[in-house]
Structure formats: structure tokens, C-alpha cells
Design a protein around this motif. Structure first.
Motif, PDB file in Angstrom:
ATOM      1  N   ARG A 647       0.851  -1.199   0.000  1.00  0.00           N
ATOM      2  CA  ARG A 647       0.000   0.000   0.000  1.00  0.00           C
ATOM      3  C   ARG A 647       0.882   1.242   0.000  1.00  0.00           C
ATOM      4  N   GLU A 726       4.285   9.250   8.116  1.00  0.00           N
ATOM      5  CA  GLU A 726       3.376   8.269   8.726  1.00  0.00           C
ATOM      6  C   GLU A 726       4.110   7.070   9.327  1.00  0.00           C
ATOM      7  N   ASP A 750      -1.923   6.849  10.732  1.00  0.00           N
ATOM      8  CA  ASP A 750      -0.949   5.790  10.487  1.00  0.00           C
ATOM      9  C   ASP A 750       0.261   5.908  11.404  1.00  0.00           C
ATOM     10  N   ARG A 760      -5.227   0.368  13.814  1.00  0.00           N
ATOM     11  CA  ARG A 760      -6.268   1.374  13.987  1.00  0.00           C
ATOM     12  C   ARG A 760      -7.657   0.787  13.793  1.00  0.00           C
TER      13      ARG A 760
HETATM   14 MG    MG Z   1      -2.423   7.242   6.362  1.00  0.00          MG
END
Ligand code: MG
Ligand code: PEP
Length: 856
Positions: A647, A726, A750, A760
Motif C-alpha cells: 500500500r 506516517e 498511520d 487502527r
Molecule cells: Mg495514512
């Protein structure tokens, strides 16, 4: 260490030591207002009590006795003396916690004092009423005996019972329930009461209240011991609670309730329905006039709307408490603005009076007028707390869940309902007035609340309510208005957010004062125009993937991801490019001259893939492959740990074409705007980077693509390139990364996840135990974990500025809309925060408050 203070030894600057109640009583004494005398046992003593293993030390006992001695001299009364001293014993923390802790009245009553009191008052009904109430409250607060047992006993014995007999039976009940004899010694009663009040700091409802309101557990409570005055003495006696302004709509008028021939708790317990304060004008006009004068003095002295408790004894007025009153968000803004106009507050002082966290409530509007005409009105109660709410009816707090929109309907609320109130959209009570527990707590939380709707009959067994001939079952929708007290069947449509003149003026003052920029997280024209209306200065985060979820766009990206044929991929990418260019053009046009930060694709690709069978079948048709083949391709794309998988900018390293077409769409849309005379400021943001080399690799590709566009279009636009921060590694290497970018935006969602190693999406399952056991104080995905995650942010800010003096820095995680986090971001010197449109006002006000605090 001094543990016990006389009222005359304190003032309101000492609230941390004397508690809110104690500090304000001392202050009222100082300015010469009529208050019964008393002493205050400090919060220092409370903390010492816990340090000593919950025991009252000899030192504390001696200090209490010394000060009681003085109190006896001041009042001319004595514990168990000929003129018996009776006292109330009440908790009072430095921060107001309404209804969260305990009160005992008439302490000092025993078989001896009852006789002395008879000699003074010659009123058996009154004196024995005091005694019975005391036994009941003492048993409840000190020995945890349910109060209903005493009420039942009184009812069973009936009105005709001999009063001495009633007391004897109450003591018997006390003995049966506690296994102990009722303590006759007044001093022993007092020490037991102090012990119980200190203990109540740690009771469940107090702990929950503190957690919700983020009150420090270490603070402790003070105990106020005050000479009793008797609101239940005769027809010219009573007790009441009144605000110096209307806490629901902010109007400048005395607003409150009272009961004649009643004592302390009667008024807030919601058992008897009180009279509105205007009636006092007729019943006891002199008392009313005096109260009005005092209300004005107190408001001007404290520079805030006051919530005042008073008692009238035989026509004489006494004040028992004053504090800054809880109010609806609407009233909060109106009062703050009007107090500036009246010259009572400066703009800065007024800004500090409004809790930004409750402002979103103001933006939820009201019922549509045309819809109200058609809606079924079930009944009407009192307007407890402004706002409107729609939800499914639930009759018990434990059945209120976050997942559902609910309205909690209760006979009367008690502190045990605090969790239910905090989760429900709105609250309705059958009993109780505008100062009842439910209304006070709801107002404090900015929740809509209707109280005292006596027409409702709740059937707990069948889980339904009957109201004016209608039956509403648990789970059915109702709509309630905290502006009017009306309750409607079903869902009544709401108007668009209302932004009235007071709020506009208030926000304008905050904008003048704040330092931080406030941007919004918006992915659509609708969101962006909402946020712009609330005062956002551009877009701090446009999550491009959210655009793919709109309408039929999802099929294009699915096709692109699952396709194996290069030509099909190319065609899908072109289609995506066209769609995105149009989206960006529309957003740029709306935002105009302000910044728009577009974040390139971030989520794991499999999030876009079809999950349901019918969607997979549709995919087979589009790509002309078998069902098994689609399943195989989906399986291949699945990460074991998606949040740490394929990602963010990892996608750009493996498939640069994805980011390239997005950059192309952004720049082409900007050029189109420029040609139309709109001076757009596009900023391109790369998510989730872990280091400078990775960033340089991606940047090189993007710049190549962008230059190609400039050449093709024969026009250039100014743009900026930046990165999200992040991951801990990116923060640690911020100086290296900063040289390659124009801006950092901290993605604290993040960053919290990667720093704490907590998912999360999953942490809600296990975090409650972390709060209950005091391992964590606040929810780290809502309020920045300053000590850990915040340390990385601070380090990255310092390193980043070392690497690039010009760099701009902001935050776009959820924390960007959280007041406490905003104060931190302001302190560490970020340039802006970005948050969802509905939180923009919160952020503007929080940023102004933070700047005022930091400046001072
Ligand atoms: Mg993020
Ligand atoms: C973040 O991580 O804080 C952020 C803003 O990005 P997202 O929530 O989209 O992961």
C-alpha cells in the motif's frame, strides 16, 4: 501541609486545593454574600488519604476537630449542644462533576439533638423529617444501603405512624442492612462521612465521568462541611437552583426552579416537579429581588454565567453554591458574544469560554419546518438541552450502542446512565426539570435532551412506551427537539447546518487571533463546499481513492487492478485519468485560490476488489475470464497484513504508472483552471514513505511525467511536492527527506498505528481495558499520544526544519480536529491542521484558544 480550611481562609484562586464548591463558597464569603458558615477539607488531604491506604490519619482528624471548634464558635452552635450544629457534608472536586459524587445532609442528628431541635422549633414534622432524611442518606452514602429500602419502609408505615417509631424502624433497617449500630456520636458520623466522600472519588460513575471528560484521576476531591439551613422548615422556606442566563438558549434572564418546603436534593433528584423561578416573584417577592441582585453580582464577579444553588429558611435567602453554569453549545456562543458586547469580557476571554468540542452540535441544524407540520407529535416535555436528535428508542443505558443512532428514554436519569447518555444521540426523561441530572449532563456533553415528559409511561417488561395514546416499541425511531421539548414519531428531516450571526462573529474573532492555518480533509465538491462555508482555508488532504468509490468508477479501477493484459491496463488507466481530471478540476474550481493537497493512491489494492459473488461475476463479464480465474487473481493480491503490506507509495515503486496518471490528471486540471483565470495551488502528496531514497525514486518519475504535461500543454503551473509523515523511520530521518520536498503532512492515524504497533481498525476490541486499568489515559487515535507519537512529531519538525528552512508542515490525521491535539501541534510549531469539514469550526476555535494560552 494544611488539611482543613475555614471558609474565611480561602478564595476562588484556591480551587485546586479547596475544590470548585469550596473555593467559590470561600469567595462568596469574601465578597460578603449570605452563605452559611463552614470548613473545607482539602484535595491535599484526599490525596494523602489514598496514599495512606484509604485511612483518615490522626493528623487530619485533629485538624478537622480544631476547625469544627472554630466553626462552633462562629455559629454559636455546637455538635450535640443545646443549639445543635447540623451540617451538610458534600464532595467538591476542582472540576465540576455534577451528580457524580455524594452529599449527606443534616449530619449531627441523633436521639439527643432531636429533642434539642424540638425545643427550638416546636415542629415535630420538620425535626423528624430531618432525622429520617439523615439516617437514609448516611446509610446510602456511607454504608451503601439502597435508598429505596428506606422510602419503602416509610410508605409501608404510612403517614399516621408515630414519628419516633419511624426513626426507630429506620435505625433497625440500618442495623439489618449494615450489621452495625447507627452511630450516635456526631464527630464519629462526620469522620465516617468524610471517609465515604473521599471514597466516592473512586466509585464507578465518577471514574467513567472523569474518563469521558478527560479529568485527571490524581486530582482528588475536597469535602465541604457547612452549617445546615433548612428549606423544609415551613411555607416560607424552600430550595432552588437557578442560572443567571438561560442555559438552553442563552437569553439574558434568570432561569431556574425551586420547591417550597423542600430540602437540598429534592430539587435535582427529579422526584417532585419544581416551580419555575418566576413564581417566586409572587410567592416571596423580597427573596426574589434579593436573589436577582446577587445573581448579577456573582455573574459580574466571576465573569461568567452562574449556576447557583440556594436555600430559603423562613424567608431568609442563603447561597449554597455557585459555579460556572453548564450550557448548550448554542447558549455558550451566544453568552460569550453578548458578554463582549456588554463589556463584561474581552474577546480573548470570551473565546476561552466556549468548549470547541461541542460546536459540531450547532451544525446539525433543526427540523425542517414543513416536515414538522406533517410529522406525528407524540408529546411534549421540557427543553432540557438545545439541538435535535433522531434515533431508535432504547429504554436502558446498557442497551445503547455506538453502532446505532439511539435516543435513550428513561423515567429519570441517574449517574449510572452516564455511559448511555454519552453514546446516545439524545435523551428523554419522564421526570425532572431543566436542572435535573439528565439535563445538566446532556448539556455538558452538547447532547440534545428533553426532560419532564410526564405523558410517557414506560413498560420495561414489554420494552415499549405509551404516550398520549401511541405505543412506541424499543428499536422504533423517534425524533426529539431540545429547543422545544417536542417528541415526534419516526425520522423528521433536518435542515442544513445553521450558522447564526453570533457564531459567525465568534468564529471571526477566533480567526483574527489564531496562528495555525485550518484546512479540511475533503474528497468531493460537496464536502469541500461544506468545509469552505465553515471557514476552511483550503484542502489539507484529498484522498484520491475515495473518488474511486463514487458511482461506477469502482469498476474501472477493479478492471485495471485485475487485468493481466497490458493493453487493457492501459485503457483502464486512461479512463481513470479522465475521471480523476474531471474530479480535480471541479474541486480546484471550488476551492479557487486556496491550497489543495492531493494525496496519491494509498490503500492496499485489494480494498477495491469485489467481495460479493455477484460483483465477482460482473468482473468475469467485464474481463471475459472465468470465476475461478478472478478468485485466483484476488487471492494473489491479498496481503497477510494489509496495513503494512502493498500500500501507500509501495504501489508507486512497483507500478509507477498509477501515480503517473494521477499526477498527470492533477496538473492537466490545474492548467485547465489557469486557462480559465483561476489561480490554483495544487500540491501533490506521497503517502507512507520510509526514507529519502524511496521518495527520490518516486519523485523522479513524477517530475518526468509532469514535465511531459507542461511540454504537451505549452503551459506551466506552480505546484508543490510533499510527503506524508506516517512511519517512525520517516520521522527519524526527516532531515534527509526534507531536502527533497516542499512540505510534510503528518498522517497521525498511520503514525500512531506504526509507532504504537496498534492496528487502527482492531484496537477498539482491546483498548477499553487499557483505559479501565489506567494503562492509557486517552484514546491515542483520537488525541495525540504526546509522550510517544508526539515525541516523533516534534523530532521530525526539528529535523525537517534543519534539512529545509522553507518547509511547510501540517497534520491531516484525525487528530487535526481534536482540541487537545491541536494545542500540541500549535506548540510544536506546525503551520496548519487539516480536519473533516464538520470539525473545521472546532479547529478554528481550538487554535485560537491554544494561541491565547501559548501567548500567555
Ligand atoms: Mg495514512
Ligand atoms: C493518516 O494516516 O493520518 C492519514 C491521514 O491517512 P489515512 O487515514 O488515509 O491513512
Amino acid at each position: 501541609m494544611k488539611r482543613v480550611y475555614l471558609f474565611e481562609e480561602g478564595n476562588k484562586e484556591m480551587i485546586n486545593i479547596l475544590g470548585g464548591k469550596g473555593g467559590n463558597l470561600a469567595e462568596m464569603k469574601k465578597i460578603g454574600l449570605p452563605i452559611p458558615e463552614g470548613i473545607i477539607i482539602s484535595t491535599d488531604a484526599c490525596r494523602e488519604y489514598y496514599k495512606d491506604g484509604q485511612t483518615i490519619s490522626e493528623k487530619l482528624k485533629n485538624e478537622v476537630l480544631e476547625q469544627i471548634d472554630k466553626l462552633e464558635k462562629i455559629t454559636g452552635k455546637e455538635f450535640e449542644g443545646d443549639r445543635p450544629l447540623l451540617v451538610s457534608v458534600r464532595s467538591g472536586a476542582p472540576v465540576s462533576m455534577p451528580g457524580m459524587m455524594d452529599t449527606i445532609l443534616n449530619l449531627g442528628m441523633n436521639d439527643k439533638t432531636v429533642e434539642k431541635m424540638m425545643g427550638i422549633f416546636h415542629n415535630e414534622e420538620f425535626v423528624y423529617d430531618l432525622y429520617f432524611r439523615f439516617i437514609q442518606m448516611f446509610a446510602e452514602i456511607v454504608m451503601c444501603v439502597e435508598k429505596e429500602k428506606f422510602f419503602k419502609l416509610k410508605e409501608e408505615l404510612g403517614k399516621e405512624v408515630d414519628r419516633k417509631e419511624l426513626i426507630a424502624r429506620a435505625k433497625e433497617l440500618y442495623g439489618e442492612e449494615t450489621g452495625k449500630e447507627f452511630p450516635e456520636c456526631a464527630k464519629e458520623q462526620l469522620f465516617m462521612a468524610i471517609d465515604a466522600i473521599f471514597n466516592s472519588w473512586e466509585n464507578e460513575r465518577a471514574k467513567v465521568y472523569r474518563r469521558i471528560n478527560r479529568i485527571d484521576d490524581e486530582m482528588g476531591t475536597a469535602v465541604v462541611v457547612q452549617e445546615m439551613v433548612f428549606g423544609n422548615l415551613n411555607e416560607k422556606s424552600g430550595t432552588g437552583v437557578a442560572f443567571t442566563r438561560n442555559p438552553s438558549n442563552g437569553d439574558k434572564e434568570i432561569f431556574g426552579e425551586y420547591l417550597l418546603k423542600a430540602q437540598g436534593e429534592d430539587i435535582v433528584a427529579g422526584i417532585r416537579t419544581p416551580e419555575p423561578i418566576e413564581r417566586l416573584k409572587e410567592q416571596l417577592p423580597e427573596v426574589y429581588n434579593e436573589f436577582s441582585k446577587i445573581a448579577k453580582i456573582l455573574e459580574e464577579h466571576n465573569k461568567d454565567m452562574q449556576d447557583i444553588e440556594f436555600t430559603i429558611e423562613d424567608g431568609k435567602l442563603f447561597l449554597l453554591q455557585t459555579r460556572n453554569g453548564k450550557r448548550s453549545p448554542y447558549a455558550a456562543v451566544k453568552i460569550a458574544v453578548e458578554m463582549v458586547r456588554e463589556g463584561l469580557l474581552s474577546k480573548e476571554e470570551a473565546i476561552m469560554k466556549v468548549d470547541p468540542a461541542v460546536l459540531p452540535q450547532l451544525l446539525h441544524g433543526n427540523f425542517e419546518e414543513s416536515a414538522i407540520k406533517k410529522a406525528t407529535l407524540l408529546g411534549k416535555g421540557l427543553a432540557g438541552s438545545a439541538g435535535v436528535a433522531i434515533g431508535r428508542v432504547v429504554f436502558a443505558s446498557e442497551r445503547v450502542h455506538t453502532k446505532e443512532m439511539t435516543i435513550l428514554v428513561r423515567e429519570e436519569t441517574s449517574p449510572e446512565d452516564i455511559k448511555g447518555i454519552s453514546l446516545a444521540q439524545g435523551i428523554v426523561t419522564v421526570k425532572g426539570g431543566a436542572t435535573s441530572h439528565g439535563a445538566v449532563v446532556a448539556r455538558g456533553m452538547g447532547k440534545c435532551c428533553v426532560t419532564g415528559c410526564g405523558a410517557i409511561k414506560i413498560d420495561d417488561i414489554r420494552r415499549e412506551m405509551h404516550i398520549n395514546g401511541y405505543t412506541v416499541k424499543e428499536g422504533e425511531f423517534i425524533s426529539i427537539s431540545g429547543y422545544t421539548g417536542e417528541i415526534y414519531l419516526g425520522k423528521v428531516p433536518l435542515t442544513k447546518p445553521q450558522f447564526d450571526e453570533n457564531l459567525k462573529e465568534f468564529v471571526a474573532w477566533c480567526k483574527e487571533i489564531k496562528r495555525l492555518g485550518i484546512r479540511m480533509n475533503a474528497d468531493t465538491v460537496g464536502d469541500a463546499s461544506l468545509g469552505k462555508g465553515f471557514g476552511a482555508e483550503g484542502i489539507g488532504l484529498c484522498r484520491t481513492e475515495h473518488m474511486f468509490f463514487q458511482k461506477d468508477k469502482i469498476w474501472t479501477i477493479r478492471g485495471m487492478i485485475l487485468s493481466h493484459n497490458p493493453e487493457e491496463v492501459r485503457l483502464a488507466l486512461e479512463k481513470l485519468h479522465d475521471m480523476q481530471k474531471e474530479d480535480f478540476y471541479n474541486i480546484f474550481k471550488l476551492v479557487g485560490n486556496d491550497v489543495v493537497i492531493v494525496r496519491l493512491l494509498d490503500p492496499p489494492l485489494h480494498e477495491f476488489l469485489p467481495k460479493e459473488q455477484k460483483d465477482k461475476e460482473k468482473m468475469c463479464e467485464i474481463l471475459n475470464v472465468s470465476y475461478e480465474e478472478i478468485e485466483r487473481r484476488i487471492r494473489n493480491l491479498k496481503d497477510e497484513n494489509p496495513m503494512l503490506g502493498h500500500r501507500g507509495c509501495r504501489l508507486a515503486v512497483t507500478r509507477p504508472e498509477l501515480y503517473n496518471i494521477q499526477a498527470r490528471a492533477i496538473i492537466e486540471a490545474s492548467i485547465q483552471c489557469k486557462r480559465e483565470g483561476i489561480d490554483v495551488k495544487p500540491e501533490i502528496m506521497i503517502p507512507l514513505i520510509i526514507g529519502a531514497k524511496e521518495l527520490q525514486f518516486i519523485k523522479k518519475n513524477l517530475i518526468k511525467e509532469i514535465e511531459r504535461v507542461f511540454e504537451g500543454e505549452r503551459m506551466r503551473v506552480d505546484y508543490k511536492l510533499g510527503t506524508m509523515m506516517e512511519t517512525p523511520r520517516a520521522c527519524l530521518l526527516a532531515d534527509e527527506i526534507a531536502t527533497d520536498v516542499d512540505f510534510f503532512s503528518f498522517g497521525t492515524n498511520d503514525l500512531t498505528q506504526t509507532t504504537m504497533g496498534l492496528s487502527r481498525d482492531d484496537s477498539v476490541k482491546f483498548m477499553p481495558e487499557y483505559y479501565e486499568n489506567g494503562i492509557l489515559k486517552v484514546e491515542p487515535f483520537a488525541t495525540i499520544d504526546e509522550r510517544g507519537v508526539g515525541k516523533l512529531v516534534k523530532l521530525a519538525v526539528e529535523l525537517g526544519r534543519k534539512g529545509n528552512k522553507e518547509i511547510e508542515m501540517g497534520v491531516c490525521g484525525e487528530h487535526g480536529g481534536d482540541p487537545k491535539s491541536i494545542e500540541f501541534f500549535d506548540r510544536v510549531g506546525l503551520n496548519y491542521v487539516s480536519c473533516s469539514p464538520f470539525r473545521v469550526l472546532v479547529a478554528i476555535v481550538a487554535a485560537a484558544q491554544s494561541h491565547i494560552l501559548n501567548k500567555n
